[in-house]
Design a protein around this motif. Structure first.
Motif, PDB file in Angstrom:
ATOM      1  N   ASP A   1       0.841  -1.193   0.000  1.00  0.00           N
ATOM      2  CA  ASP A   1       0.000   0.000   0.000  1.00  0.00           C
ATOM      3  C   ASP A   1       0.886   1.256   0.000  1.00  0.00           C
ATOM      4  OD1 ASP A   1      -2.355   1.389  -0.050  1.00  0.00           O
ATOM      5  OD2 ASP A   1      -2.757   1.221   2.095  1.00  0.00           O
ATOM      6  N   GLU A   2       0.298   2.395  -0.317  1.00  0.00           N
ATOM      7  CA  GLU A   2       1.007   3.685  -0.393  1.00  0.00           C
ATOM      8  C   GLU A   2       2.251   3.561  -1.271  1.00  0.00           C
ATOM      9  OE1 GLU A   2      -0.019   6.493   0.549  1.00  0.00           O
ATOM     10  OE2 GLU A   2      -1.497   6.164   2.133  1.00  0.00           O
ATOM     11  N   ALA A   3       2.067   2.915  -2.435  1.00  0.00           N
ATOM     12  CA  ALA A   3       3.213   2.603  -3.294  1.00  0.00           C
ATOM     13  C   ALA A   3       3.831   3.839  -3.935  1.00  0.00           C
ATOM     14  CB  ALA A   3       2.790   1.605  -4.373  1.00  0.00           C
ATOM     15  N   SER A   4       3.131   4.981  -3.924  1.00  0.00           N
ATOM     16  CA  SER A   4       3.741   6.193  -4.480  1.00  0.00           C
ATOM     17  C   SER A   4       4.956   6.621  -3.674  1.00  0.00           C
ATOM     18  CB  SER A   4       2.721   7.338  -4.513  1.00  0.00           C
ATOM     19  OG  SER A   4       2.302   7.671  -3.200  1.00  0.00           O
ATOM     20  N   MET A   5       5.089   6.118  -2.431  1.00  0.00           N
ATOM     21  CA  MET A   5       6.201   6.498  -1.554  1.00  0.00           C
ATOM     22  C   MET A   5       7.455   5.659  -1.771  1.00  0.00           C
ATOM     23  SD  MET A   5       4.192   6.957   2.036  1.00  0.00           S
ATOM     24  CE  MET A   5       5.679   7.519   2.849  1.00  0.00           C
ATOM     25  N   ILE A   6       7.368   4.605  -2.575  1.00  0.00           N
ATOM     26  CA  ILE A   6       8.515   3.695  -2.721  1.00  0.00           C
ATOM     27  C   ILE A   6       9.537   4.312  -3.666  1.00  0.00           C
ATOM     28  CG2 ILE A   6       9.267   1.392  -3.366  1.00  0.00           C
ATOM     29  CD1 ILE A   6       6.451   0.407  -2.933  1.00  0.00           C
ATOM     30  N   ASP A   7      10.774   4.465  -3.190  1.00  0.00           N
ATOM     31  CA  ASP A   7      11.816   4.984  -4.077  1.00  0.00           C
ATOM     32  C   ASP A   7      12.492   3.828  -4.810  1.00  0.00           C
ATOM     33  OD1 ASP A   7      14.023   3.937  -2.551  1.00  0.00           O
ATOM     34  OD2 ASP A   7      13.885   5.642  -1.199  1.00  0.00           O
ATOM     35  N   LEU A   8      13.377   4.169  -5.721  1.00  0.00           N
ATOM     36  CA  LEU A   8      13.942   3.172  -6.625  1.00  0.00           C
ATOM     37  C   LEU A   8      14.766   2.118  -5.891  1.00  0.00           C
ATOM     38  CD1 LEU A   8      14.203   2.418  -9.642  1.00  0.00           C
ATOM     39  CD2 LEU A   8      16.325   3.743  -9.673  1.00  0.00           C
ATOM     40  N   ARG A   9      15.599   2.536  -4.941  1.00  0.00           N
ATOM     41  CA  ARG A   9      16.449   1.565  -4.239  1.00  0.00           C
ATOM     42  C   ARG A   9      15.604   0.563  -3.451  1.00  0.00           C
ATOM     43  NH1 ARG A   9      19.560   6.274  -3.265  1.00  0.00           N
ATOM     44  NH2 ARG A   9      21.606   6.229  -4.288  1.00  0.00           N
ATOM     45  N   LEU A  10      14.596   1.063  -2.739  1.00  0.00           N
ATOM     46  CA  LEU A  10      13.757   0.174  -1.933  1.00  0.00           C
ATOM     47  C   LEU A  10      12.983  -0.786  -2.832  1.00  0.00           C
ATOM     48  CD1 LEU A  10      12.741  -0.667   0.821  1.00  0.00           C
ATOM     49  CD2 LEU A  10      11.056   1.184   0.719  1.00  0.00           C
ATOM     50  N   MET A  11      12.511  -0.285  -3.963  1.00  0.00           N
ATOM     51  CA  MET A  11      11.783  -1.149  -4.900  1.00  0.00           C
ATOM     52  C   MET A  11      12.686  -2.256  -5.425  1.00  0.00           C
ATOM     53  SD  MET A  11       8.808  -1.607  -6.187  1.00  0.00           S
ATOM     54  CE  MET A  11       7.985  -2.455  -7.560  1.00  0.00           C
ATOM     55  N   ALA A  12      13.934  -1.934  -5.717  1.00  0.00           N
ATOM     56  CA  ALA A  12      14.873  -2.952  -6.209  1.00  0.00           C
ATOM     57  C   ALA A  12      15.086  -4.040  -5.164  1.00  0.00           C
ATOM     58  CB  ALA A  12      16.197  -2.300  -6.582  1.00  0.00           C
ATOM     59  N   SER A  13      15.249  -3.643  -3.907  1.00  0.00           N
ATOM     60  CA  SER A  13      15.461  -4.625  -2.834  1.00  0.00           C
ATOM     61  C   SER A  13      14.213  -5.481  -2.620  1.00  0.00           C
ATOM     62  CB  SER A  13      15.828  -3.907  -1.531  1.00  0.00           C
ATOM     63  OG  SER A  13      17.048  -3.223  -1.664  1.00  0.00           O
ATOM     64  N   PHE A  14      13.044  -4.849  -2.690  1.00  0.00           N
ATOM     65  CA  PHE A  14      11.788  -5.590  -2.507  1.00  0.00           C
ATOM     66  C   PHE A  14      11.595  -6.610  -3.625  1.00  0.00           C
ATOM     67  CE2 PHE A  14       7.175  -5.610  -3.644  1.00  0.00           C
ATOM     68  CZ  PHE A  14       6.742  -6.409  -2.591  1.00  0.00           C
ATOM     69  N   MET A  15      11.774  -6.198  -4.866  1.00  0.00           N
ATOM     70  CA  MET A  15      11.544  -7.114  -5.986  1.00  0.00           C
ATOM     71  C   MET A  15      12.547  -8.261  -5.985  1.00  0.00           C
ATOM     72  SD  MET A  15       8.834  -6.147  -7.483  1.00  0.00           S
ATOM     73  CE  MET A  15       8.960  -7.317  -8.833  1.00  0.00           C
ATOM     74  N   GLU A  16      13.755  -7.991  -5.523  1.00  0.00           N
ATOM     75  CA  GLU A  16      14.755  -9.065  -5.470  1.00  0.00           C
ATOM     76  C   GLU A  16      14.335 -10.172  -4.515  1.00  0.00           C
ATOM     77  OE1 GLU A  16      19.500  -9.819  -4.494  1.00  0.00           O
ATOM     78  OE2 GLU A  16      18.535  -7.958  -3.868  1.00  0.00           O
ATOM     79  N   ALA A  17      13.558  -9.815  -3.477  1.00  0.00           N
ATOM     80  CA  ALA A  17      13.197 -10.786  -2.442  1.00  0.00           C
ATOM     81  C   ALA A  17      11.872 -11.508  -2.716  1.00  0.00           C
ATOM     82  CB  ALA A  17      13.120 -10.078  -1.090  1.00  0.00           C
ATOM     83  N   ILE A  18      11.205 -11.207  -3.842  1.00  0.00           N
ATOM     84  CA  ILE A  18       9.956 -11.908  -4.168  1.00  0.00           C
ATOM     85  C   ILE A  18      10.289 -13.359  -4.527  1.00  0.00           C
ATOM     86  CG2 ILE A  18       7.984 -12.001  -5.755  1.00  0.00           C
ATOM     87  CD1 ILE A  18       7.935  -9.648  -3.791  1.00  0.00           C
ATOM     88  N   PRO A  19       9.609 -14.338  -3.918  1.00  0.00           N
ATOM     89  CA  PRO A  19       9.925 -15.742  -4.217  1.00  0.00           C
ATOM     90  C   PRO A  19       9.542 -16.108  -5.646  1.00  0.00           C
ATOM     91  CG  PRO A  19       7.962 -15.571  -2.838  1.00  0.00           C
ATOM     92  CD  PRO A  19       8.535 -14.196  -2.922  1.00  0.00           C
ATOM     93  N   PRO A  20      10.093 -17.191  -6.187  1.00  0.00           N
ATOM     94  CA  PRO A  20       9.834 -17.565  -7.588  1.00  0.00           C
ATOM     95  C   PRO A  20       8.350 -17.707  -7.927  1.00  0.00           C
ATOM     96  CG  PRO A  20      11.653 -18.846  -6.698  1.00  0.00           C
ATOM     97  CD  PRO A  20      11.081 -18.079  -5.548  1.00  0.00           C
ATOM     98  N   HIS A  21       7.534 -18.115  -6.938  1.00  0.00           N
ATOM     99  CA  HIS A  21       6.099 -18.309  -7.198  1.00  0.00           C
ATOM    100  C   HIS A  21       5.267 -17.083  -6.807  1.00  0.00           C
ATOM    101  CE1 HIS A  21       6.707 -19.240  -2.952  1.00  0.00           C
ATOM    102  NE2 HIS A  21       5.458 -18.839  -2.771  1.00  0.00           N
ATOM    103  N   GLY A  22       5.904 -16.002  -6.363  1.00  0.00           N
ATOM    104  CA  GLY A  22       5.185 -14.869  -5.798  1.00  0.00           C
ATOM    105  C   GLY A  22       4.539 -13.967  -6.844  1.00  0.00           C
TER     106      GLY A  22
END
Length: 735
Positions: free
Chosen positions: A424-445
């Motif tokens: 939620d409140e995804a307009s607040m996500i900056d580029l670095r945090l988004m990169a770290s979050f997407m890296e941690a999504i599991p293969p089936h996520g």
């Protein structure tokens, strides 16, 4: 002082007591034992002073009518104590953790003038002193090393005209070699320390012999121009704009900057790449982050759905019957879209039903044994998400298990646990945090971003949500119909009118929850604002003036910026008192009971940029400040860490992103012109739950409505994502 001053003199003696010391400028008043010269007061500038040290000073004797004869020092040098009495006083001052008055006497009785050498070189001998075991001995040794490094650093800062209050911050960044690191590369001050500008660091470097056209200086200035662009939200800068900014900063020819930039490119410290229209120059880490986000999102977009399939009619009927939710056709379509893609976005303004859709999705997939995980960028936003859905929600940092030194523990090698990740409140996500979050999504996520694309972009670099939507390759469910608008409520109506560039309702009926109070001139606006916060709103709405009302200003500077407003609001809401301790640091007074905001992420303390709390206690000996943050235990700050805090009776609208407050008061004036834009005003209005009051000039309101989102942020994410998706699964790129 009398006019009868003596000639210049040189004195020396032992510091008996430090009466006053200002860490900002080094100004010190101390009582000195001059031996046969008797006791006297010395005033002057000294980076650090501790009882027991010796001083040598050059200056003049002056006669003060109230305090008698005093020495006004033009220059003071502090020397380590060399007598048993001086060493005892020094250790008893509390400077060394683990040594108080009693232990100071015992240690000096045992080792005499050899005490400092023993602590530094043979600390195990301290265990010969009754009461000192291994644990206390290690505390003493570590504290001794720290105070030596910090004092060396204070001397370095003092010599170059900088506030010694930043010494502790620098020590924590660089460690024991802090002073040596800065002597080798003073430009690191501008890169690593908030509040220290490039010109300050450049001035130090020039004092140390750095030539105006030296390659190191030109490279440092070019990197600083990129860093400044990042602080304004840019991921990169067009090459001509970067050269122009660096040339202006360094007062150097553009050709010299081009040469420095080419060298930085050769060394791999920056990256140049076309976004299809122009060449953008990136800092290396932001280029890598942008590539990683595009690659991760494209991978999900190009993968088939893995969540249990939803039958349109059955799913909607089940949700409505089992969970007392009513979904419109628009909302039902959004639910089904989110369930049928590995990566999608749900966007819409206030009152358009985003929370209803989230509840429906959570219930549907939980019933099919899929595990939804709820996240938000900030603690306040996560708390709101949990309250609205009835399900646990995490900050992204907590979900990713951030460790102060190691970084995020969750990554591609140890991914997050779950099936559908809702942010939620995804307009607040900056580029670095988004990169770290997407890296941690599991293969089936699968991932669903939820946010209002019309709000202000993130405080950090990038405009991730807007770029993902603008790429036109991500499935987006847009909500436009307003559902949440109770009888007499105008906040949602006003927000949508502003977002569409139209005047909000200005007629101010008595029972409304949105008001515009016209006032002309900064002083009239400030006086009305103070009256509202200190009296009228608490009396009428029963809200606490500190905790229930938030003033949101478009900017920090000017008479209606946060700095001036905080000073006035502090005086009105939390004036000095006999039972209130206070401390002055970094140009601000902090007082017990004050409302404060955290200015940057501090992972060790587990407090983050934008967290708001209040000072619960200020203790003495040693001085420490204890802040109670919402949902957190108390967090302790040392005086040198107070540049992380700012008074928060008034905060910028940017800092309020992701938060909601019972009542919001917004000053609006022509002096805010650089920041007056539609999405800023829209964001401010959507922060209020029960009451929103705008106080100010109608022409300023109209200016904000006419202007779009202001300066566009330079970013290549939308273009990069389109390219990666067009190349398809086998289109190359790192996995």
């Amino acid at each position: 002082m009398s006019d009868a001053d003596s000639d210049s003199a040189e004195i020396g003696g032992l510091i008996e007591a430090v009466v006053f010391h200002n860490e900002e400028n080094g100004y010190t008043i101390m009582q000195v034992d001059g031996g046969s010269g008797g006791r006297f007061t010395v005033r002057g500038r000294l980076p650090a002073a501790t009882a027991g040290e010796r001083i040598r000073a050059v200056g003049k004797w002056k006669q003060d009518r109230r305090f008698g004869r005093q020495f006004e020092a033009e220059r003071i040098v502090a020397l380590p104590p060399d007598s048993p009495e001086g060493i005892r006083r020094f250790l008893a001052s509390g400077l060394i953790d683990g040594i108080g008055v009693a232990y100071a006497e015992r240690i000096v009785a045992a080792f005499g003038t050899d005490t400092f050498r023993v602590i530094e070189e043979e600390s195990q001998r301290l265990e010969e002193i009754p009461g000192i075991g291994k644990s206390r001995r290690l505390r003493i040794k570590e504290s001794w090393k720290r105070q030596k490094s910090v004092r060396d650093l204070m001397i370095f800062l003092h010599l170059h005209g900088l506030s010694t209050a930043r010494a502790l911050r620098l020590y924590k960044i660089y460690g024991q070699e802090a002073a040596n690191i800065l002597r080798a590369d003073p430009y690191r001050l501008a890169r690593d320390v908030p509040g220290v500008g490039f010109r300050t660091a450049d001035g130090i470097a020039r004092q140390m012999g750095q030539a105006a056209d030296s390659p190191r200086r030109l490279a440092a200035g070019t990197l600083h121009a990129l860093d400044q662009a990042e602080r304004q939200g840019h991921v990169a800068l067009p090459r001509p704009a970067l050269v122009e900014e660096a040339a202006k900063l360094l007062e150097a020819p553009a050709d010299d900057i081009e040469l420095a930039l080419n060298q930085l490119l050769l060394e791999g410290r920056v990256v140049a790449e076309s976004d299809g229209e122009e060449v953008l120059v990136y800092p290396l880490d932001l280029h890598e982050a942008e590539e990683a986000v595009a690659r991760s999102v494209a991978k999900l977009l190009l993968s088939p759905p893995v969540l249990p399939p939803l039958d349109a009619e059955t799913a909607v009927d089940w949700v409505e019957q089992r969970h007392s939710l009513r979904l419109s056709s628009e909302q039902a379509e959004a639910v089904l879209k989110a369930g049928s893609h590995r990566f999608s976005i749900l966007t819409g303004g206030p009152g358009t039903g985003k929370t209803t859709i989230l509840k429906a999705l959570i219930h549907l997939f939980a019933s099919k044994k899929a595990n939804p995980v709820l996240c938000a960028p900030t603690g306040r936003a996560a708390k709101r998400l949990a309250e609205s859905t009835g399900r646990e929600a995490f900050t992204l940092h907590r979900a990713l298990e951030y460790q102060p030194v190691a970084g995020f523990a969750r990554n591609r090698h140890r991914p997050l646990a779950g099936d559908l990740f809702i942010v939620d409140e995804a307009s607040m996500i900056d580029l670095r945090l988004m990169a770290s979050f997407m890296e941690a999504i599991p293969p089936h996520g699968s991932v669903l971003l939820v946010g209002d694309a019309d709000q202000l972009p993130s405080v950090g670099p990038g405009r991730v949500l807007a770029d993902l939507i603008g790429s036109e390759v991500v499935p987006v469910a847009r909500l436009s119909r307003i559902y949440r608008q109770g009888a007499g409520s105008r906040i949602v109506e006003a927000a949508h009118e502003v977002n569409d560039g139209r005047l909000p309702p200005l007629d101010n009926p008595a029972d409304a929850d949105f008001f515009f109070l016209p006032r002309e001139g900064a002083e009239a606006i400030a006086e009305t604002l103070l009256h509202l916060v200190a009296g009228r709103i608490p009396e009428r709405f029963g809200l606490h003036p500190r905790d229930g009302i938030q003033v949101l200003s478009p900017m920090n500077r000017q008479s209606l910026g946060t700095r001036e407003l905080n000073a006035r609001l502090q005086a009105a809401l939390n004036p000095p008192g006999e039972l209130k301790n206070e401390i002055e640091r970094f140009g601000a007074v902090f007082r017990t009971g004050d409302k404060v905001i955290q200015l940057r992420n501090n992972y060790e303390k587990e407090v983050f940029n934008g967290d708001i709390g209040h000072i619960a206690e200020i203790t003495n000996e040693p001085v420490s400040i204890h802040v109670a943050f919402e949902g957190n235990a108390r967090v302790r700050y040392e005086p040198g860490e107070l540049d992380e805090l700012q008074l928060a009776y008034a905060v910028t609208i940017h800092k309020a992103q992701g938060s909601e407050f019972p009542a919001v008061v917004v000053p609006l004036a022509s002096q805010h012109f650089p920041m007056l834009q539609r999405n800023l005003l829209y964001t401010a209005i959507t922060r209020g739950k029960r009451l929103v009051v705008i106080v100010g000039e109608r022409r300023a309101l109209e200016t904000a409505l006419r202007r779009g989102e202001g300066q566009a942020r330079h970013s290549g994410l939308a273009h990069r994502l389109r390219e990666v998706v067009e190349r398809g699964p086998g289109g190359g790129g790192k996995d």
